[in-house]
Design a protein around this motif. Structure first.
Motif, PDB file in Angstrom:
ATOM      1  N   MET A   1       0.412  -1.039  -0.130  1.00 23.43           N
ATOM      2  CA  MET A   1       0.249   0.209   0.242  1.00 23.43           C
ATOM      3  C   MET A   1       0.930   1.419   0.049  1.00 23.43           C
ATOM      4  O   MET A   1       0.727   2.147  -0.788  1.00 23.43           O
ATOM      5  CB  MET A   1      -1.176   0.108   1.553  1.00 23.43           C
ATOM      6  N   ARG A   2       1.857   1.490   0.555  1.00 25.00           N
ATOM      7  CA  ARG A   2       2.629   2.104   0.942  1.00 25.00           C
ATOM      8  C   ARG A   2       3.881   2.852  -0.264  1.00 25.00           C
ATOM      9  O   ARG A   2       3.524   3.976  -1.028  1.00 25.00           O
ATOM     10  CB  ARG A   2       3.749   2.072   1.734  1.00 25.00           C
ATOM     11  N   THR A   3       3.421   1.638  -1.576  1.00 24.10           N
ATOM     12  CA  THR A   3       4.739   1.746  -2.408  1.00 24.10           C
ATOM     13  C   THR A   3       3.457   2.522  -3.478  1.00 24.10           C
ATOM     14  O   THR A   3       3.956   2.483  -4.570  1.00 24.10           O
ATOM     15  CB  THR A   3       4.750  -0.363  -2.830  1.00 24.10           C
ATOM     16  N   LEU A   4       1.953   1.997  -3.096  1.00 30.30           N
ATOM     17  CA  LEU A   4       1.116   1.939  -4.251  1.00 30.30           C
ATOM     18  C   LEU A   4       0.326   3.553  -4.035  1.00 30.30           C
ATOM     19  O   LEU A   4       0.727   5.242  -4.808  1.00 30.30           O
ATOM     20  CB  LEU A   4      -0.385   1.199  -3.665  1.00 30.30           C
ATOM     21  N   VAL A   5       0.827   4.174  -3.501  1.00 29.76           N
ATOM     22  CA  VAL A   5       0.566   5.816  -2.614  1.00 29.76           C
ATOM     23  C   VAL A   5       2.040   5.976  -3.455  1.00 29.76           C
ATOM     24  O   VAL A   5       1.614   7.585  -3.683  1.00 29.76           O
ATOM     25  CB  VAL A   5       0.609   5.843  -0.649  1.00 29.76           C
ATOM     26  N   GLU A   6       3.386   5.621  -2.880  1.00 32.07           N
ATOM     27  CA  GLU A   6       4.242   7.000  -3.542  1.00 32.07           C
ATOM     28  C   GLU A   6       4.277   6.959  -5.122  1.00 32.07           C
ATOM     29  O   GLU A   6       4.045   7.483  -5.850  1.00 32.07           O
ATOM     30  CB  GLU A   6       5.349   6.173  -3.311  1.00 32.07           C
ATOM     31  N   ASP A   7       3.695   5.675  -5.847  1.00 33.92           N
ATOM     32  CA  ASP A   7       3.152   5.928  -7.416  1.00 33.92           C
ATOM     33  C   ASP A   7       2.615   6.522  -7.437  1.00 33.92           C
ATOM     34  O   ASP A   7       3.126   7.275  -8.734  1.00 33.92           O
ATOM     35  CB  ASP A   7       3.697   4.562  -7.426  1.00 33.92           C
ATOM     36  N   VAL A   8       0.881   6.789  -6.885  1.00 33.42           N
ATOM     37  CA  VAL A   8       0.878   8.043  -6.938  1.00 33.42           C
ATOM     38  C   VAL A   8       0.698   9.101  -7.202  1.00 33.42           C
ATOM     39  O   VAL A   8       0.270  10.008  -7.734  1.00 33.42           O
ATOM     40  CB  VAL A   8      -0.937   6.991  -6.678  1.00 33.42           C
ATOM     41  N   LEU A   9       1.570   9.166  -6.290  1.00 33.73           N
ATOM     42  CA  LEU A   9       1.823  10.764  -5.844  1.00 33.73           C
ATOM     43  C   LEU A   9       2.771  11.011  -7.095  1.00 33.73           C
ATOM     44  O   LEU A   9       2.644  11.681  -7.711  1.00 33.73           O
ATOM     45  CB  LEU A   9       3.082  10.705  -4.103  1.00 33.73           C
TER      46      LEU A   9
END
Length: 451
Positions: free
Chosen positions: A255-263
């Motif tokens: 989930m953290r990786t996904l959030v960073e990618d979305v940003l």
């Protein structure tokens, strides 16, 4: 095979249209004037011959003298005049074969039963018709040439305005939000081009506002999620060892990786990213980074090159391409360095048709023959980072016959995707680094692909 299309400029189309209309009008008018002049000359010739035969009749009846070349009972007299003479009528006859000067006859019956006739060709009069035809031809050519010149002038002005509008529209598509099509075409003339420019400007502004709103919402959501996700990861570290703890940590990290990618995607969509340039040796840089992130990858260097680029962004691109190959493809994984051209290839099922047709799309992970894992952001980020570098990133599927270790062509052969057994032999991502770096204004050079 693609359908052959002939491309021509607008000004030449306008010129040809005006030239065609001018030619048609000139030909029609020339024919009308020629025929009218010929008919008038023929009518005048018959009138003259009628007057001559009357004068010749009076002379003959008064003095028995034949004048104006008159003849009695001429054996060459046309049958039509013989019939009119038998009826007691004075008449004229035009003998026109169309090949030369027409011959005009006139006849009148006499009291003694004979027929008096005169005839001539009026060569001097009909010679004027040839001069008239010459003048009409010169005038027609002048009209056509003038029409072509006018067409070139009008078409060039319209074509120039449209080219300016197309250039401005391309800049808008590349993310230059300051460009306005109406300002780019300029000029004081108000025509349909201005209406088109204003419509494109309005559409661009509406799309920019919508995209900016969506980007801000996405960035705000991702930013707000960073804190609870970070807290979740911290809390997961405090859990006792065990399989459930590993699952929680794994999902929290995903989930953290996904959030960073979305940003990151949100920042790239804003076209505000700028490259921090450094001079690097491509082969050494790629070899070192690839070995660090994917030690099993095979590195082939056919030619080295020095480029000015952003190492961090280039590393991000290569890392995402290799991660995508590892997630969806099959080994062996190959990285080829050929000067400024970098290729990443796997030997799996290949890219899905949707990606080859439309390019990377976020949250779209592929088709049935792909693993279907991930969020579709890796290639999207790679394409966005390549745009920041002024590079070009292409995707295609490999053919075992065409894509050997010595592959040197750089074309996007998206339709030659299958081997001899009808199955794809891997996905190929090709990154073309530019010769010159992005400019300070954020515009990028055009990447020329060799034939």
């Amino acid at each position: 095979m693609g359908r052959f299309a002939l491309r021509s400029g607008l000004r030449w189309k306008v010129s040809l249209a005006i030239a065609a209309v001018s030619t048609l009008v000139a030909v029609v008018l020339s024919l009308v004037v020629h025929n009218a002049a010929r008919v008038s000359m023929l009518d005048n010739s018959r009138t003259v011959m009628d007057e001559r035969v009357k004068v010749a009749q009076r002379w003959y009846e008064q003095s028995r003298v034949l004048g104006f070349g008159a003849k009695l009972d001429d054996p060459k007299l046309p049958d039509q005049l013989k019939k009119e003479a038998w009826r007691g009528q004075r008449a004229t006859y035009l003998e026109d074969s169309g090949a030369g000067t027409p011959e005009v006859w006139a006849s009148v019956p006499l009291r003694n039963g004979k027929v008096l006739s005169v005839h001539t060709q009026f060569q001097d009069r009909f010679a004027v018709l040839k001069d008239l035809d010459r003048v009409l031809l010169i005038g027609s050519v002048a009209v056509v040439m003038g029409g072509i010149a006018l067409g070139v002038l009008i078409g060039d002005q319209l074509s120039r305005r449209l080219r300016k509008a197309a250039t401005a529209a391309r800049k808008l598509a590349e993310g230059d939000s300051e460009v306005r099509v109406r300002e780019a075409i300029g000029g004081r003339v108000r025509d349909e081009t201005d209406d088109l420019a204003r419509a494109v400007d309005g559409m661009a502004e509406a799309l920019q506002q919508r995209l900016e709103a969506e980007r801000r919402v996405t960035a705000d959501i991702a930013h707000e999620l960073r804190t609870p996700v970070t807290g979740l990861l911290t809390a997961a570290e405090l859990l006792p060892p065990g399989r459930p703890t590993e699952l929680v940590r794994d999902r929290a990290q995903a989930m953290r990786t996904l959030v960073e990618d979305v940003l990151e995607v949100a920042r790239l969509d804003g076209f505000a990213e700028r490259a921090e340039l450094q001079e690097i040796a491509v082969a050494e840089f790629i070899a070192r980074r690839v070995r660090a992130v994917h030690p099993d990858a095979v590195i082939n260097v056919t030619r080295d090159a020095h480029v000015s680029t952003d190492p961090r962004r280039l590393e991000r691109i290569m890392g995402n391409l290799l991660a995508n190959a590892a997630r969806h493809g099959k080994p062996p994984f190959e990285v080829t360095v050929e000067g400024r051209v970098l290729r990443v290839r796997d030997h799996g099922p290949g890219f899905p048709e949707e990606l080859l047709k439309d390019g990377p799309s976020r949250f779209r992970t592929g088709s049935k023959d792909r693993a279907g894992t991930g969020h579709g952001l890796g290639l999207t980020i790679a394409a966005g980072q390549a745009r920041v570098l002024g590079a070009r990133l292409t995707f295609r599927n490999a053919d075992p016959v065409l894509d050997g270790p010595d592959e040197t062509d750089g074309t996007d052969e998206m339709d030659g995707t299958h081997g001899t057994d009808g199955e794809c032999r891997g996905a190929v991502a090709v990154l073309w680094l530019p010769e010159s770096a992005p400019t300070n204004t954020g515009s990028f050079p055009i990447i020329e692909v060799p034939d």
